[in-house]
Motif scaffolding. Structure first.
Motif, PDB file in Angstrom:
ATOM      1  N   VAL A  11      -8.257  18.809 -12.447  1.00 37.42           N
ATOM      2  CA  VAL A  11      -9.690  18.703 -12.699  1.00 37.42           C
ATOM      3  C   VAL A  11     -10.284  17.789 -11.633  1.00 37.42           C
ATOM      4  O   VAL A  11      -9.990  16.585 -11.603  1.00 37.42           O
ATOM      5  CB  VAL A  11      -9.976  18.154 -14.107  1.00 37.42           C
ATOM      6  CG1 VAL A  11     -11.486  18.057 -14.337  1.00 37.42           C
ATOM      7  CG2 VAL A  11      -9.319  19.038 -15.163  1.00 37.42           C
ATOM      8  N   GLY A  12     -11.079  18.338 -10.762  1.00 42.26           N
ATOM      9  CA  GLY A  12     -11.690  17.563  -9.688  1.00 42.26           C
ATOM     10  C   GLY A  12     -11.226  18.041  -8.333  1.00 42.26           C
ATOM     11  O   GLY A  12     -10.019  18.095  -8.075  1.00 42.26           O
ATOM     12  N   GLY A  13     -12.169  18.390  -7.466  1.00 47.19           N
ATOM     13  CA  GLY A  13     -11.838  18.966  -6.171  1.00 47.19           C
ATOM     14  C   GLY A  13     -12.096  18.042  -5.005  1.00 47.19           C
ATOM     15  O   GLY A  13     -12.382  18.520  -3.897  1.00 47.19           O
ATOM     16  N   GLY A  14     -11.982  16.715  -5.210  1.00 45.94           N
ATOM     17  CA  GLY A  14     -12.039  15.787  -4.087  1.00 45.94           C
ATOM     18  C   GLY A  14     -10.703  15.737  -3.381  1.00 45.94           C
ATOM     19  O   GLY A  14      -9.804  16.555  -3.622  1.00 45.94           O
ATOM     20  N   LEU A  15     -10.528  14.767  -2.509  1.00 46.44           N
ATOM     21  CA  LEU A  15      -9.292  14.682  -1.741  1.00 46.44           C
ATOM     22  C   LEU A  15      -8.083  14.476  -2.645  1.00 46.44           C
ATOM     23  O   LEU A  15      -7.006  15.026  -2.381  1.00 46.44           O
ATOM     24  CB  LEU A  15      -9.384  13.547  -0.722  1.00 46.44           C
ATOM     25  CG  LEU A  15     -10.434  13.693   0.376  1.00 46.44           C
ATOM     26  CD1 LEU A  15     -10.329  12.531   1.359  1.00 46.44           C
ATOM     27  CD2 LEU A  15     -10.280  15.018   1.114  1.00 46.44           C
ATOM     28  N   ALA A 242     -14.549  18.518 -22.123  1.00 46.78           N
ATOM     29  CA  ALA A 242     -13.693  17.800 -23.068  1.00 46.78           C
ATOM     30  C   ALA A 242     -12.236  18.108 -22.771  1.00 46.78           C
ATOM     31  O   ALA A 242     -11.900  19.186 -22.275  1.00 46.78           O
ATOM     32  CB  ALA A 242     -14.026  18.167 -24.507  1.00 46.78           C
ATOM     33  N   VAL A 243     -11.374  17.135 -23.068  1.00 47.10           N
ATOM     34  CA  VAL A 243      -9.921  17.298 -22.925  1.00 47.10           C
ATOM     35  C   VAL A 243      -9.293  16.967 -24.261  1.00 47.10           C
ATOM     36  O   VAL A 243      -9.576  15.921 -24.858  1.00 47.10           O
ATOM     37  CB  VAL A 243      -9.354  16.377 -21.825  1.00 47.10           C
ATOM     38  CG1 VAL A 243      -7.836  16.510 -21.745  1.00 47.10           C
ATOM     39  CG2 VAL A 243      -9.995  16.679 -20.482  1.00 47.10           C
ATOM     40  N   GLY A 244      -8.437  17.867 -24.747  1.00 46.99           N
ATOM     41  CA  GLY A 244      -7.727  17.642 -26.000  1.00 46.99           C
ATOM     42  C   GLY A 244      -6.245  17.471 -25.742  1.00 46.99           C
ATOM     43  O   GLY A 244      -5.630  18.284 -25.058  1.00 46.99           O
ATOM     44  N   ILE A 250      -2.115  20.921 -23.222  1.00 50.44           N
ATOM     45  CA  ILE A 250      -3.331  20.145 -23.019  1.00 50.44           C
ATOM     46  C   ILE A 250      -4.505  21.112 -23.028  1.00 50.44           C
ATOM     47  O   ILE A 250      -4.541  22.063 -22.227  1.00 50.44           O
ATOM     48  CB  ILE A 250      -3.286  19.370 -21.683  1.00 50.44           C
ATOM     49  CG1 ILE A 250      -1.995  18.558 -21.584  1.00 50.44           C
ATOM     50  CG2 ILE A 250      -4.507  18.475 -21.555  1.00 50.44           C
ATOM     51  CD1 ILE A 250      -1.810  17.550 -22.667  1.00 50.44           C
ATOM     52  N   GLY A 251      -5.450  20.897 -23.933  1.00 44.15           N
ATOM     53  CA  GLY A 251      -6.589  21.799 -24.055  1.00 44.15           C
ATOM     54  C   GLY A 251      -7.795  21.293 -23.289  1.00 44.15           C
ATOM     55  O   GLY A 251      -8.071  20.087 -23.268  1.00 44.15           O
ATOM     56  N   LEU A 252      -8.516  22.202 -22.653  1.00 46.18           N
ATOM     57  CA  LEU A 252      -9.737  21.868 -21.926  1.00 46.18           C
ATOM     58  C   LEU A 252     -10.886  22.700 -22.453  1.00 46.18           C
ATOM     59  O   LEU A 252     -10.720  23.894 -22.759  1.00 46.18           O
ATOM     60  CB  LEU A 252      -9.583  22.146 -20.425  1.00 46.18           C
ATOM     61  CG  LEU A 252      -8.462  21.447 -19.655  1.00 46.18           C
ATOM     62  CD1 LEU A 252      -8.510  21.860 -18.183  1.00 46.18           C
ATOM     63  CD2 LEU A 252      -8.582  19.938 -19.781  1.00 46.18           C
ATOM     64  N   GLY A 255     -16.996  25.616 -19.148  1.00 48.98           N
ATOM     65  CA  GLY A 255     -18.106  26.538 -19.307  1.00 48.98           C
ATOM     66  C   GLY A 255     -17.658  27.952 -19.616  1.00 48.98           C
ATOM     67  O   GLY A 255     -18.437  28.764 -20.133  1.00 48.98           O
ATOM     68  N   ASP A 256     -16.403  28.267 -19.326  1.00 53.15           N
ATOM     69  CA  ASP A 256     -15.857  29.595 -19.606  1.00 53.15           C
ATOM     70  C   ASP A 256     -15.149  29.661 -20.943  1.00 53.15           C
ATOM     71  O   ASP A 256     -14.558  30.691 -21.285  1.00 53.15           O
ATOM     72  CB  ASP A 256     -14.874  30.003 -18.493  1.00 53.15           C
ATOM     73  CG  ASP A 256     -15.543  30.082 -17.142  1.00 53.15           C
ATOM     74  OD1 ASP A 256     -16.693  30.562 -17.072  1.00 53.15           O
ATOM     75  OD2 ASP A 256     -14.917  29.661 -16.146  1.00 53.15           O
ATOM     76  N   GLY A 257     -15.171  28.541 -21.702  1.00 55.86           N
ATOM     77  CA  GLY A 257     -14.512  28.537 -22.994  1.00 55.86           C
ATOM     78  C   GLY A 257     -13.274  27.668 -22.991  1.00 55.86           C
ATOM     79  O   GLY A 257     -12.947  27.022 -21.991  1.00 55.86           O
ATOM     80  N   PRO A 258     -12.539  27.633 -24.108  1.00 55.06           N
ATOM     81  CA  PRO A 258     -11.342  26.793 -24.199  1.00 55.06           C
ATOM     82  C   PRO A 258     -10.187  27.367 -23.375  1.00 55.06           C
ATOM     83  O   PRO A 258      -9.999  28.581 -23.290  1.00 55.06           O
ATOM     84  CB  PRO A 258     -11.011  26.807 -25.697  1.00 55.06           C
ATOM     85  CG  PRO A 258     -11.617  28.076 -26.207  1.00 55.06           C
ATOM     86  CD  PRO A 258     -12.846  28.318 -25.376  1.00 55.06           C
ATOM     87  N   GLU A 259      -9.426  26.453 -22.764  1.00 54.09           N
ATOM     88  CA  GLU A 259      -8.235  26.831 -21.996  1.00 54.09           C
ATOM     89  C   GLU A 259      -7.161  25.809 -22.270  1.00 54.09           C
ATOM     90  O   GLU A 259      -7.438  24.701 -22.706  1.00 54.09           O
ATOM     91  CB  GLU A 259      -8.549  26.884 -20.494  1.00 54.09           C
ATOM     92  CG  GLU A 259      -9.689  27.813 -20.130  1.00 54.09           C
ATOM     93  CD  GLU A 259      -9.988  27.813 -18.632  1.00 54.09           C
ATOM     94  OE1 GLU A 259      -9.031  27.910 -17.842  1.00 54.09           O
ATOM     95  OE2 GLU A 259     -11.167  27.687 -18.262  1.00 54.09           O
TER      96      GLU A 259
END
Length: 801
Positions: A11-15, A242-244, A250-252, A255-259
């Motif tokens: 999660v996160g597209g920085g360096l 959200a992160v579960g 590990i659930g996320l 915007g596309d729904g739960p993964e």
């Protein structure tokens, strides 16, 4: 049936996120990268304004930023950067038209800036003369000590007689831009990192580099291509809300729904972390973001009708402007000049409007760059980063989190985590590597109980550089498994042999009383244990092999000390120096014999084959030592001959260490070949660095005599290389009949460094490490073991002892 690859979401597209995703994908994991914005790159991004490319801020790096440079290589974009041949910083003042340059000479560190500092007219002579003593004091600081982190850099400097003026025009000139804080607001530990690594470790470490293209073309766009080629699923405009944390997945919420995924790397700032889950689930304080704080950076951008500055950048003294950069070429401007002013620690400016900032800045700019008074300012605009970095204040280290969290399957990355570095591009990349290595090392239960307790403990326990933490764990595990077995083997010896061998190994003193002493790095036993893990067997099953290779290694060291007449090893007298040559020879023989007894006693049906490998290795090692001695009698030794000698003397035993577990386990031919090739290349890197330290190493660190290889006039790798370079006559003449007094030896060492021998050793070692890591991908090996072997290889190339 092949088990499905573990799934990881970054999660996160920085360096940090880019680095972690690439490392994990390269290791064969199924990786998805989610970025809430439309592009990758994080805080290092660009946008277009009126046809010009604008970087959100000016980002520079130094030659010592090795992890960042490796990322550029992985992205295939290093050629799009400029790295100075030598550090050269123009310094200008608002109060005078005079300028100076903070540039290095060819002296070894820490003397490379001596001339420039003496010419640094912005502070009194008395303060210039004090710089050397202050630098030595910085060099002695333990930057992993919490007590050092708790101190203010400014207060520490004043305690050593540094004036406020010297702090402003010297120490903050470098420190403020790197730490995004003034000296009084900076952690002494982080300041020590900047100056120890960037200024005191190597003469070229602080050479500055910057992008020749917009940052989006250097980081974000190439990352998309590299990630795609590596098989990473990249989804931009995909915000995680959200992160579960569950026991197995590990659930996320996106915007596309739960993964859900097997593991997740949260490469996000602490403020974003608090928005998507409760930090206490990770073992962090609920208010971790507030505890770390945030420090802003403001950047002023000017588009002018004509050039007003003739250098790539200028550092400002007697001015609040700090650094001014010429970004004309990178922006695409075809006429005039584009300047960017970088203002770190900009708490007093972050809330100002553009008009207020222009009114404030222009008088200072005209004073600093007098030609600006006649120029037309075609555009003036501002970019702001309110949370550019965490606040790198005294005591901030205890708030920085390690990669592995208390929640199974959740890992952290970002420049704010415990990298041991300031919040820089280098720190971000290192954090991504640490997160990937933590995942590849396996679940927490697989690590030692001591490591598990440390990783689940409060954050104040994380003080050391994160990129070395897993290696330290491996070395600790090696000592835990191998040392008792080594003691048991030595105890089987009789009489004086037992005493002498135990003394050499650091178990006892000369009277036979137990001591706690440095018994060596344990590199070869570590390779044995990792080699066993690589082919899928429990490291405990190859402890006997680890003991055997360590005994062969130490047999060679005892004999080597006699032949080289080295009187110290591991910070105490060598065996021959305590007893005599004959006693030392017999002790070495005893260790060699004991090695084969130990390995042949292994219960594996392949023990004889493993012993045969160790025997041929020992024969080749002895041949390498014979060549080493023979070379001392030759007038000329080619670099090719010297490399062949080094391969026999050092590379074969490291190759055996890595490969012997595959023999014991009945591993495949591909596995043996890959581990052998890895070990040989690591051995080549080891010898290159060993020869470097034999000339330039610090005796207090190496535990060996100062300039020991030069005193023996050994035809080591840097000597052989130097003799094939233009201007080597002085070295050749000295080898034939030159004296070996301290002053002459020091002069030859400095001359070798000046003609590039020291730098050649380091760069050649890096090349060998790259080849070693490539070899690991030629067979099916355990990813966690590959991660450990990778850390070992990088340690070998970067070690100082």
């Amino acid at each position: 049936m092949t088990a499905p690859a573990r799934s990881v979401c970054v999660v996160g597209g920085g360096l940090a996120g880019i680095t972690a995703a690439l490392r994990l994908a390269d290791a064969g994991l199924e990786v998805t990268l989610l970025e809430s914005r439309a592009r990758l790159g994080g805080l290092t991004h660009s946008f277009q304004r009126d046809g010009l490319w604008v970087d959100n801020g000016q980002h520079v790096f130094m030659r010592c930023c090795t992890a960042y440079l490796q990322l550029l290589d992985r992205l295939g974009v290093r050629h799009l950067t400029h790295l100075q041949d030598r550090l050269d910083v123009p310094v200008a003042s608002e109060l005078t038209s005079a300028t100076t340059r903070l540039s290095r000479n060819n002296f070894p560190a820490p003397l490379q800036l001596s001339g420039a500092l003496l010419r640094h007219r912005w502070m009194p002579w008395s303060q210039r003369a004090l710089v050397g003593a202050v630098a030595l004091g910085i060099g002695r600081l333990d930057r992993t000590d919490p007590a050092v982190d708790d101190q203010s850099f400014g207060a520490w400097l004043r305690g050593r007689g540094v004036s406020d003026r010297a702090i402003e025009v010297m120490w903050e000139l470098i420190g403020k831009a790197t730490l995004n804080a003034g000296a009084d607001d900076s952690s002494l530990a982080l300041a020590a990192t900047v100056f120890q690594v960037g200024m005191l470790a190597d003469k070229s470490a602080a050479d500055l580099g910057w992008s020749d293209v917009p940052l989006q073309h250097l980081h974000g766009d190439p990352a998309v291509r590299a990630l795609d080629a590596a098989g990473v699923f990249v989804r931009t405009r995909s915000k995680v809300t959200a992160v579960g944390v569950a026991d197995d997945r590990i659930g996320l919420e996106t915007g596309d729904g739960p993964e859900s995924f097997d593991e997740v790397v949260l490469a996000v700032p602490p403020t974003a972390l608090q928005r998507i889950l409760d930090p206490t689930l990770l073992g962090l304080p609920a208010d971790v973001a507030e505890r770390l704080g945030a420090a802003p950076i403001v950047n002023l951008h000017l588009v002018l009708d004509r050039p007003v500055m003739d250098t790539d950048f200028v550092a400002a003294v007697d001015s609040p402007l700090q650094w001014v950069f010429d970004r004309t070429e990178q922006s695409g401007l075809t006429e005039g000049q584009y300047l960017a002013v970088s203002l770190s620690a900009a708490d007093d400016l972050i809330g100002h409007t553009n008009a207020q900032l222009r009114a404030w800045a222009m008088p200072h700019l005209c004073a600093l760059l007098p030609r600006l008074a006649d120029a037309d300012v075609r555009d003036f605009f501002v970019t702001r980063e309110p949370e550019a970095t965490f606040r790198q204040a005294p005591g901030s280290g205890r708030q920085r989190a390690v990669a592995r969290t208390a929640a199974r399957g959740v890992f952290l990355a970002g420049a704010w985590t415990a990298t041991g570095w300031p919040a820089t591009m280098e720190g971000a990349v290192r954090s991504g590597n640490s997160a990937a290595e933590a995942i590849l090392a396996g679940p927490l239960e697989a690590t030692s109980a001591r490591t598990a307790a440390r990783n689940a403990a409060p954050i104040e326990t994380t003080r050391s550089e994160a990129n070395m933490s897993d290696l330290r764990t491996v070395l600790e595990q090696t000592r835990t498994l191998v040392t008792p077995a080594l003691h048991k083997a030595v105890d089987s010896l009789d009489g004086q042999e037992r005493l002498v061998v135990a003394y050499h190994l650091g178990f006892v003193d000369t009277a036979g009383d137990p001591v706690t002493h440095d018994g060596g790095k344990g590199l070869r036993p570590t390779l044995v244990l990792l080699g066993g893990q690589a082919v899928g067997i429990d490291p405990a099953q190859v402890v006997g092999a680890a003991v055997a290779v360590e005994l062969v290694h130490n047999f060679s060291l005892v004999h080597d000390d006699i032949m080289d007449r080295d009187r110290t090893r591991r910070h105490r007298p060598t065996v021959w120096a305590v007893w005599d040559d004959a006693t030392a020879i017999l002790a070495g023989d005893a260790m060699q014999t004991l090695a084969f007894e130990t390995l042949l006693g292994d219960p594996s049906p392949h023990a004889a084959a493993a012993a045969h490998l160790l025997a041929t290795t020992t024969r080749e090692l002895i041949h390498g030592q014979v060549l080493d001695m023979e070379f001392e009698q030759r007038e000329r030794v080619s670099l090719a001959d010297c490399r062949a000698m080094a391969a026999a003397k050092t590379g074969v035993l490291l190759a055996c260490s890595a490969a012997v577990p595959a023999v014991l386990a009945g591993g495949t031919h591909e596995q043996r070949a890959a581990l052998t090739s890895y070990g040989r290349h690591v051995g080549a890197a080891f010898q290159l660095v060993d020869d470097l330290l034999g000339i330039w190493g610090d005796p207090e660190v190496t535990g060996k005599s100062n300039h020991s290889d030069l005193r023996a006039k050994k035809r080591s790798l840097p000597i052989s290389w130097a003799l094939e370079q233009p201007g080597s006559g002085r070295v050749q003449d000295w080898l034939v009949n030159g004296p070996t007094d301290d002053d002459t030896i020091a002069g030859i060492a400095a001359h070798l460094a000046d003609i590039g021998a020291r730098d050649w050793c380091r760069s050649s070692a890096d090349t060998e490490v790259a080849a070693a890591l490539e070899a690991l991908h030629q067979a099916q090996l355990d990813p966690a073991a590959v991660a450990g072997l990778t850390e070992v290889a990088h340690y070998v190339a970067g070690r100082e002892a």
